[in-house]
Design a protein around this motif. Structure first.
Motif, PDB file in Angstrom:
ATOM      1  N   GLU A  64       0.833  -1.195   0.000  1.00 50.35           N
ATOM      2  CA  GLU A  64       0.000   0.000   0.000  1.00 50.35           C
ATOM      3  C   GLU A  64       0.870   1.247   0.000  1.00 50.35           C
ATOM      4  O   GLU A  64       1.590   1.503   0.958  1.00 50.35           O
ATOM      5  CB  GLU A  64      -0.910   0.015   1.226  1.00 50.35           C
ATOM      6  CG  GLU A  64      -1.842  -1.173   1.327  1.00 50.35           C
ATOM      7  CD  GLU A  64      -2.983  -1.104   0.328  1.00 50.35           C
ATOM      8  OE1 GLU A  64      -3.340   0.010  -0.091  1.00 50.35           O
ATOM      9  OE2 GLU A  64      -3.498  -2.165  -0.028  1.00 50.35           O
ATOM     10  N   GLY A  65       0.822   2.010  -1.096  1.00 49.41           N
ATOM     11  CA  GLY A  65       1.576   3.243  -1.194  1.00 49.41           C
ATOM     12  C   GLY A  65       2.979   3.004  -1.705  1.00 49.41           C
ATOM     13  O   GLY A  65       3.411   1.875  -1.921  1.00 49.41           O
ATOM     14  N   LYS A  66       3.673   4.107  -1.886  1.00 47.82           N
ATOM     15  CA  LYS A  66       5.039   4.088  -2.390  1.00 47.82           C
ATOM     16  C   LYS A  66       5.835   5.118  -1.600  1.00 47.82           C
ATOM     17  O   LYS A  66       5.357   6.240  -1.371  1.00 47.82           O
ATOM     18  CB  LYS A  66       5.003   4.464  -3.872  1.00 47.82           C
ATOM     19  CG  LYS A  66       6.132   4.001  -4.683  1.00 47.82           C
ATOM     20  CD  LYS A  66       5.806   4.267  -6.145  1.00 47.82           C
ATOM     21  CE  LYS A  66       7.034   4.089  -6.981  1.00 47.82           C
ATOM     22  NZ  LYS A  66       6.816   4.477  -8.366  1.00 47.82           N
ATOM     23  N   VAL A  67       7.024   4.757  -1.144  1.00 48.83           N
ATOM     24  CA  VAL A  67       7.839   5.671  -0.352  1.00 48.83           C
ATOM     25  C   VAL A  67       8.035   6.978  -1.122  1.00 48.83           C
ATOM     26  O   VAL A  67       8.371   6.971  -2.301  1.00 48.83           O
ATOM     27  CB  VAL A  67       9.202   5.032  -0.004  1.00 48.83           C
ATOM     28  CG1 VAL A  67      10.115   6.039   0.659  1.00 48.83           C
ATOM     29  CG2 VAL A  67       9.006   3.817   0.888  1.00 48.83           C
ATOM     30  N   ARG A 115       6.626   7.121   4.297  1.00 48.82           N
ATOM     31  CA  ARG A 115       8.019   6.768   4.578  1.00 48.82           C
ATOM     32  C   ARG A 115       8.215   5.247   4.621  1.00 48.82           C
ATOM     33  O   ARG A 115       9.308   4.766   4.355  1.00 48.82           O
ATOM     34  CB  ARG A 115       8.484   7.390   5.894  1.00 48.82           C
ATOM     35  CG  ARG A 115       8.493   8.898   5.873  1.00 48.82           C
ATOM     36  CD  ARG A 115       9.490   9.395   4.853  1.00 48.82           C
ATOM     37  NE  ARG A 115       9.470  10.849   4.779  1.00 48.82           N
ATOM     38  CZ  ARG A 115       9.741  11.526   3.694  1.00 48.82           C
ATOM     39  NH1 ARG A 115      10.054  10.903   2.583  1.00 48.82           N
ATOM     40  NH2 ARG A 115       9.705  12.825   3.690  1.00 48.82           N
ATOM     41  N   PHE A 116       7.172   4.500   4.993  1.00 51.97           N
ATOM     42  CA  PHE A 116       7.202   3.042   5.008  1.00 51.97           C
ATOM     43  C   PHE A 116       5.897   2.555   4.394  1.00 51.97           C
ATOM     44  O   PHE A 116       4.826   2.997   4.812  1.00 51.97           O
ATOM     45  CB  PHE A 116       7.314   2.493   6.444  1.00 51.97           C
ATOM     46  CG  PHE A 116       8.528   2.965   7.172  1.00 51.97           C
ATOM     47  CD1 PHE A 116       9.753   2.353   6.971  1.00 51.97           C
ATOM     48  CD2 PHE A 116       8.459   4.031   8.051  1.00 51.97           C
ATOM     49  CE1 PHE A 116      10.878   2.791   7.636  1.00 51.97           C
ATOM     50  CE2 PHE A 116       9.574   4.481   8.727  1.00 51.97           C
ATOM     51  CZ  PHE A 116      10.794   3.856   8.523  1.00 51.97           C
ATOM     52  N   VAL A 117       5.972   1.666   3.417  1.00 54.48           N
ATOM     53  CA  VAL A 117       4.749   1.184   2.780  1.00 54.48           C
ATOM     54  C   VAL A 117       3.962   0.300   3.733  1.00 54.48           C
ATOM     55  O   VAL A 117       4.523  -0.320   4.633  1.00 54.48           O
ATOM     56  CB  VAL A 117       5.028   0.418   1.464  1.00 54.48           C
ATOM     57  CG1 VAL A 117       5.675   1.306   0.441  1.00 54.48           C
ATOM     58  CG2 VAL A 117       5.859  -0.817   1.714  1.00 54.48           C
ATOM     59  N   GLY A 118       2.661   0.258   3.516  1.00 57.21           N
ATOM     60  CA  GLY A 118       1.797  -0.639   4.269  1.00 57.21           C
ATOM     61  C   GLY A 118       1.558  -1.901   3.459  1.00 57.21           C
ATOM     62  O   GLY A 118       1.998  -2.020   2.310  1.00 57.21           O
ATOM     63  N   GLY A 151       3.574   3.906   7.202  1.00 53.19           N
ATOM     64  CA  GLY A 151       4.144   4.891   8.120  1.00 53.19           C
ATOM     65  C   GLY A 151       4.311   6.213   7.383  1.00 53.19           C
ATOM     66  O   GLY A 151       4.906   6.263   6.313  1.00 53.19           O
ATOM     67  N   VAL A 152       3.756   7.272   7.954  1.00 54.42           N
ATOM     68  CA  VAL A 152       3.771   8.577   7.292  1.00 54.42           C
ATOM     69  C   VAL A 152       4.296   9.659   8.213  1.00 54.42           C
ATOM     70  O   VAL A 152       4.311   9.516   9.434  1.00 54.42           O
ATOM     71  CB  VAL A 152       2.352   8.970   6.786  1.00 54.42           C
ATOM     72  CG1 VAL A 152       1.838   7.970   5.781  1.00 54.42           C
ATOM     73  CG2 VAL A 152       1.368   9.113   7.943  1.00 54.42           C
TER      74      VAL A 152
END
Length: 81
Positions: free
Chosen positions: A32-35, A64-67, A79-80
């Protein structure tokens, strides 16, 4: 009797890690997401990594850290900050 990690290069470890990740993705794991992406904060998908910052829903944050998720359920929140 123990595993001698000194016998393996960093490249070997990365190669194996990438293969494991691909296998997990083929079985339904989703990252989930991209750094570095800026996204609106969603408390059900993101967790702040700084103890002193509590973003409000919809406020722009940086991943900062993908889920991870599996079968539509969040396993670890991104982590954001």
């Amino acid at each position: 009797p123990g595993l001698d990690l000194a016998a393996y290069s960093a490249g070997d470890v990365l190669f194996v890690a990438r293969r494991i990740i691909r296998a997990l993705e083929q079985h339904g794991l989703v990252f989930e997401g991209k750094v570095g992406d800026q996204v609106p904060f969603a408390p059900n998908r993101h967790t702040p990594i700084g103890a002193d910052v509590r973003p409000q829903s919809g406020q722009p944050v940086t991943i900062r850290f993908v889920g991870t998720s599996y079968a539509g359920k969040i396993i670890t929140k991104a982590g954001v900050e």
